[in-house]
Scaffold this active site. Structure first.
Site, short mmCIF file in Angstrom:
data_model
loop_
_atom_site.label_atom_id
_atom_site.label_comp_id
_atom_site.label_asym_id
_atom_site.label_seq_id
_atom_site.Cartn_x
_atom_site.Cartn_y
_atom_site.Cartn_z
CD GLU A 13 -2.65 -1.16 2.61
OE1 GLU A 13 -2.77 -0.11 3.29
OE2 GLU A 13 -3.11 -2.26 2.95
CG ASP A 73 -2.96 8.69 8.58
OD1 ASP A 73 -2.96 7.46 8.74
OD2 ASP A 73 -3.20 9.24 7.50
#
Ligand SMILES: Cc1ncc(COP(=O)(O)O)c(C=O)c1O
Lengths: 259, 393
Positions: A46, A57
């Site tokens: 990824e 995040d």
């Protein structure tokens, strides 16, 4: 059928997907990092597209994205870097990122570039299911791109079924209610949730991500899914490394190889 | 044309709820419940009781004789600066905390830039006895010290946002991240008409009390509920939407929004989003956004901390693209000059945000008999240091 779909068609177990940020730690590390990930024995890559405001995040991925942007990383440059990756990389590759850079690039243009580079799938966490169905599904599908959606412990059963319906590769099971990298460990709540998902007998395979950091947590979640995704722990290792390729191979072998 | 939100959460092509799955259940819970709760009799009763007895509403509509003389129009100020805590922000925090209570939430988080929304949130949390965390960029903590201390006195915890550029947009990121990590017991009180649907609509409804009162007050003072023009400043856009809300479908009322031009729109130091921004997605909605060609959000600049946000509420994006509202800009220099002028002419020191709205008086042409309402979104107490530094008074 793209490489992701081919991979999942064989009903694999213990898959390891590795997330890293493009252009980190150095601008031109993207391709060498991918080669090392493949060499180490990971099953899926990824590539994170850095964004100025990554709300899903935690600190590790925020910092790597910030460094990458400071290095001069852009989506355009990323496509240049991975233009001929398929000469070297044969495992499935996904792009993961926030929608804004994709929209600026132009969704159609983005999908075309992905196809040219040999990208198999996309994870765009802030793309809502409704907008996907009405605006983007056609474009992505017609360029051979699988769209991957997240499911969390708070996601209702009804919505899990909708995600299952919309999925043509795998579902990304977020292990806890958290941003990336939160080290909550795997408690009984989480095991309950994994069991619940198993019991729903979904059509789609699953990979479990967020908070998976080592062999122990990898093996623990593989019992409930087709494998796991490692991101923040991998980036922490990269940030501390003096010999990137070697360390990446060693990190992945330690998780994947039978002892 | 409709200027309000549709059932999918859009204003024309703007709006929506572009949020990661981790936030979906919370935002969906709000979306499903907010209209029923807000429209219920007991919510309305409590909301209006608090607005009256706690905030001090209705805020006066004041006719400015000397300012009218100077600009040759009939100029009124809507005195949101006289609200408890000194700005319009409290209209929204009262509404949202009542809503949070109805949803059974025990804890409140908020973001703040200048600290006005943070103070308004800390205030209502103290009032309701609820735990309050306010996220504030490290840079803003440094330049807005008195408001930081006010929040602490009120019992709130101020959490420095150290990521990104360490200002309002990063404080918002941090608040969203905290919400992702604490999804069940916490409500996020967003401070402007931004964020994922239903936030822009919900905050607009709470702020719409401004134009609701304007209509009654104008009718009484001038014989007509409709003025010729309404002027307001825009950061995220909540005081402007509140001032425009009940006039959006009254097409004979000119609506003018003033953005922060900073050092000049093309100076590279500006926050004039509708001029500098393009379509983008930030903090959960599709709107106009200041960004690079690569889609990275850029840092806005304004002398006024409450206006330096790189986006604008999605309803404003729609009002801009449909042409219903005129968007102009005022530079730091123009705003400071207008703020000092109001102080001298009317004895009212405005917040620097609100001073931007006043600049429209000199930039636009009005007829002598035109009724013009300027929304005074806040008072200048918090800005004393900036006024002193500016000098020239
Ligand atoms: C007095 C005042 N006016 C205006 C604003 C800008 O916000 P909005 O555009 O949401 O009204 C602020 C924000 O802090 C403020 O404090």
């Amino acid at each position: 059928m793209n490489r992701l779909q081919t991979l999942f068609n064989s009903k694999p177990k213990n898959l390891l997907s590795v997330y890293f940020t493009a252009g980190f730690p150095e601008l031109n590390d993207t391709l060498p990092v991918m080669k090392a990930i493949q060499e180490g024995g990971a099953d899926i890559i990824e590539i994170g597209i850095p964004f100025s405001d990554p709300i899903a995040d935690g600190p590790t991925i925020q910092a790597s994205g910030k460094k990458a942007l400071t290095n001069g990383m852009t989506l355009k440059l990323l496509f240049n870097q991975i233009e001929s990756m398929r000469k070297k990389i044969d495992i499935p590759v996904l792009l993961m990122g926030y929608l804004n850079p994709v929209i600026q690039f132009g969704v159609e243009n983005f999908a075309m570039k992905c196809k040219e580079c040999g990208i198999d799938g996309l994870i765009l966490p802030d793309m809502p299911l409704y907008e996907f169905e009405t605006l983007y599904k056609e474009v992505f599908a017609s360029h051979g791109l699988s769209s991957v959606f997240l499911v969390t412990p708070q996601t209702s059963d009804e919505r899990i079924r909708q995600v299952d319906e919309a999925t043509d590769s795998f579902i990304y099971l977020v292990s806890s209610s958290a941003t990336t990298g939160a080290k909550s460990g795997l408690g009984s709540d989480q095991l309950e949730y994994f069991k619940k998902i198993e019991g729903m007998k979904l059509n789609s395979p699953t990979l479990i991500g967020f908070g998976i950091s080592n062999r122990e947590s990898f093996e623990a979640v593989c019992g409930y899914s087709n494998g796991a995704i490692i991101g923040s722990a991998f980036i922490d290792m990269m940030a501390a490394s003096n010999n990137l390729s070697e360390d990446i191979v060693r990190f992945i072998k330690r998780i994947k190889e039978p002892t | 044309m409709s200027y309000q939100v549709d059932e999918r959460g859009y204003y024309g092509e703007f709006g929506g709820a572009f949020i990661p799955e981790m936030l979906y259940p919370n935002v969906e819970e709000l979306r499903r419940n907010y209209l029923d709760i807000i429209n219920s009799d007991d919510f309305q009763a409590e909301f209006h009781h608090l607005l009256r007895d706690y905030v001090g509403r209705p805020s006066p509509l004041y006719f400015c004789e000397r300012l009218s003389e100077k600009y040759q129009a009939r100029i009124y100020l809507k005195r949101e600066d006289l609200n408890h805590t000194g700005a319009h922000k409290v209209n929204n925090t009262i509404g949202q905390i009542l809503l949070a209570r109805k949803l059974g939430k025990q804890k409140i988080i908020a973001e703040t830039g200048a600290g006005q929304h943070g103070v308004a949130t800390a205030t209502v949390c103290a009032l309701m006895g609820m735990e309050c965390k306010v996220f504030m960029g490290e840079v803003d903590i440094e330049r807005q010290k008195p408001n930081v201390e006010r929040m602490k006195i009120l019992g709130a915890e101020v959490i420095p946002a150290s990521s990104g550029s360490r200002t309002l947009k990063d404080a918002t990121n941090e608040a969203m991240r905290y919400w992702i990590n604490h999804p069940t017991d916490t409500h996020y009180i967003i401070g402007s008409v931004v964020g994922p649907h239903p936030y822009p609509d919900m905050v607009a409804r709470f702020q719409s009390v401004i134009s609701e009162e304007m209509k009654l007050q104008l009718k009484e003072k001038t014989g007509s509920p409709n003025p010729d023009a309404v002027l307001a400043c825009v950061g995220g856009g909540s005081n402007a939407i509140g001032s425009f809300y009940h006039y959006l479908d009254e097409l004979d009322v000119r609506l003018i929004a003033v953005e922060a031009g900073g050092m000049g729109v093309n100076s590279g130091k500006s926050a004039a989003t509708t001029q500098l921004g393009g379509m983008g997605i930030l903090h959960g909605s599709k709107t106009l956004l200041m960004q690079t060609e690569d889609g990275q959000v850029t840092e806005p600049y304004s002398i006024s901390a409450g206006l330096d946000y790189p986006g604008i509420g999605p309803q404003h994006a729609h009002l801009k693209s449909s042409g219903r509202v005129e968007y102009i800009d005022a530079t730091d220099e123009e705003a400071m000059t207008a703020g000092i002028e109001l102080s001298k002419l009317e004895g009212i020191i405005p917040a620097i945000e609100s001073a931007h709205a006043l600049v429209a008086l000199s930039k636009l042409k009005f007829a002598k008999e035109d009724v013009v309402v300027v929304n005074m979104s806040g008072r200048g107490d918090k800005d004393l240091e900036t006024y002193i530094k500016w000098g020239k008074y």
